[in-house]
Write a protein that holds these residues in place. Structure first.
Motif, PDB file in Angstrom:
ATOM      1  N   HIS A 151       0.812  -1.216   0.000  1.00 49.25           N
ATOM      2  CA  HIS A 151       0.000   0.000   0.000  1.00 49.25           C
ATOM      3  C   HIS A 151       0.849   1.271   0.000  1.00 49.25           C
ATOM      4  CE1 HIS A 151      -3.721  -2.293   0.815  1.00 49.25           C
ATOM      5  NE2 HIS A 151      -2.943  -3.057   1.556  1.00 49.25           N
ATOM      6  N   THR A 152       2.177   1.131  -0.165  1.00 48.83           N
ATOM      7  CA  THR A 152       3.059   2.302  -0.145  1.00 48.83           C
ATOM      8  C   THR A 152       3.515   2.694  -1.550  1.00 48.83           C
ATOM      9  OG1 THR A 152       5.077   0.956   0.142  1.00 48.83           O
ATOM     10  CG2 THR A 152       3.900   1.656   2.148  1.00 48.83           C
ATOM     11  N   ASN A 153       2.899   2.103  -2.573  1.00 54.84           N
ATOM     12  CA  ASN A 153       3.248   2.419  -3.966  1.00 54.84           C
ATOM     13  C   ASN A 153       4.734   2.270  -4.252  1.00 54.84           C
ATOM     14  OD1 ASN A 153       0.545   3.116  -4.648  1.00 54.84           O
ATOM     15  ND2 ASN A 153       0.829   5.161  -3.779  1.00 54.84           N
ATOM     16  N   GLY A 154       5.324   1.240  -3.677  1.00 53.78           N
ATOM     17  CA  GLY A 154       6.726   0.937  -3.946  1.00 53.78           C
ATOM     18  C   GLY A 154       7.723   1.685  -3.090  1.00 53.78           C
ATOM     19  N   THR A 155       7.261   2.587  -2.228  1.00 51.89           N
ATOM     20  CA  THR A 155       8.184   3.371  -1.397  1.00 51.89           C
ATOM     21  C   THR A 155       8.884   2.506  -0.358  1.00 51.89           C
ATOM     22  OG1 THR A 155       6.802   5.338  -1.660  1.00 51.89           O
ATOM     23  CG2 THR A 155       8.376   5.357   0.148  1.00 51.89           C
ATOM     24  N   GLU A 157       9.414  -0.982  -0.371  1.00 49.47           N
ATOM     25  CA  GLU A 157       9.590  -2.352  -0.871  1.00 49.47           C
ATOM     26  C   GLU A 157      10.591  -3.126  -0.020  1.00 49.47           C
ATOM     27  OE1 GLU A 157       8.672  -2.520  -5.600  1.00 49.47           O
ATOM     28  OE2 GLU A 157      10.658  -1.826  -5.012  1.00 49.47           O
TER      29      GLU A 157
END
Length: 253
Positions: A151-155, A157
């Motif tokens: 849910h962090t849009n790849g921030t 990972e």
């Protein structure tokens, strides 16, 4: 990674960006200071300066416990307060439906405040990942699994090597090929009684493979392949171990 220290009944858990130390009250009552606060079950006096003065915020006292180390420059005094128009969108995940199951078990407000403070004081917003990770770890200790990273849009990972897969709630004591390792040792066991039975995120062996031993980071497709009647010595620059009939024996073991 989970480190148990039986002699002092202490558990240290390392995550991707943060770590936690779980100390027993009967041994450390009023015997901690600094970033650990005062171990007396009273949060009102945790933000204490070395001179004994209690502040309203731990962010005001944290730098006062800094140990001078000229070889490391990453610990500096906190910058000025953040601007009033600071936005910390990534922090809102803490109070969103992603963590909803944990909200009634672990109040999210302190973790939200810490996240906003970090994000608004640092130029890199990915620093907020550490607050989310910390909250998720505390939720896991309370037996609530939260898969928050997608849910962090790849921030935030979490990268794993090719022979492993990321799991948000794997076992803190995964099965190995060691004959002395009991796969069922956590079945029916409360994590309050045994910290090894808690959820833990990280990189785990792929389905169909098993961790070679608790001292190894290698995954094998069959434990039978490493079971021999002749001891095998595996040597590295820092240590050596002996594997015999599925047992891993360390020096002095």
């Amino acid at each position: 990674m989970l480190l148990n220290i039986p002699a002092i009944d202490t558990t240290v858990m390392f995550g991707a960006l943060a770590f936690s130390v779980d100390l027993p009250y009967h041994l450390f009552h009023s015997n901690t200071q600094g970033q650990c606060g005062v171990c007396d079950n009273d949060q009102s006096n945790d933000c204490r300066s070395p001179n004994g003065m209690v502040r309203s915020s731990c962010s005001q006292t944290a730098h006062e416990w800094q140990v001078d180390d000229h070889n490391n420059t990453y610990c500096q005094e906190p910058p000025p307060p953040p601007p009033t128009n600071c936005t910390a969108d990534i922090c809102q995940i803490i109070t969103s439906s992603v963590f909803e199951e944990c909200h009634s078990v672990v109040p999210p407000d302190p973790y939200l405040q810490a996240c906003v403070f970090d994000v608004c004081h640092m130029p890199e917003h990915s620093v907020g990942c550490s607050s989310l990770e910390t909250y998720a770890q505390v939720c896991a200790q309370a037996a609530v699994c939260v898969d928050w990273r997608p849910h962090t849009n790849g921030t935030c990972e979490y990268e794993c090597p090719e022979d492993k897969v990321y799991r948000p709630c794997g076992s803190s004591d995964p099965p190995t090929c060691d004959a002395r390792h009991s796969v069922a040792q956590c079945q029916g066991q409360s994590s309050d009684l045994d910290p090894r039975c808690q959820f833990q995120e990280g990189c785990f062996c792929l389905d169909g493979t098993t961790l070679l031993s608790s001292d190894s980071d290698s995954c094998v497709s069959s434990c039978e392949n490493i079971t021999t009647t002749t001891p095998q010595t595996i040597t590295t620059p820092t240590k050596c171990t002996c594997q015999y009939k599925g047992l891993t024996i360390t020096p002095g073991g």
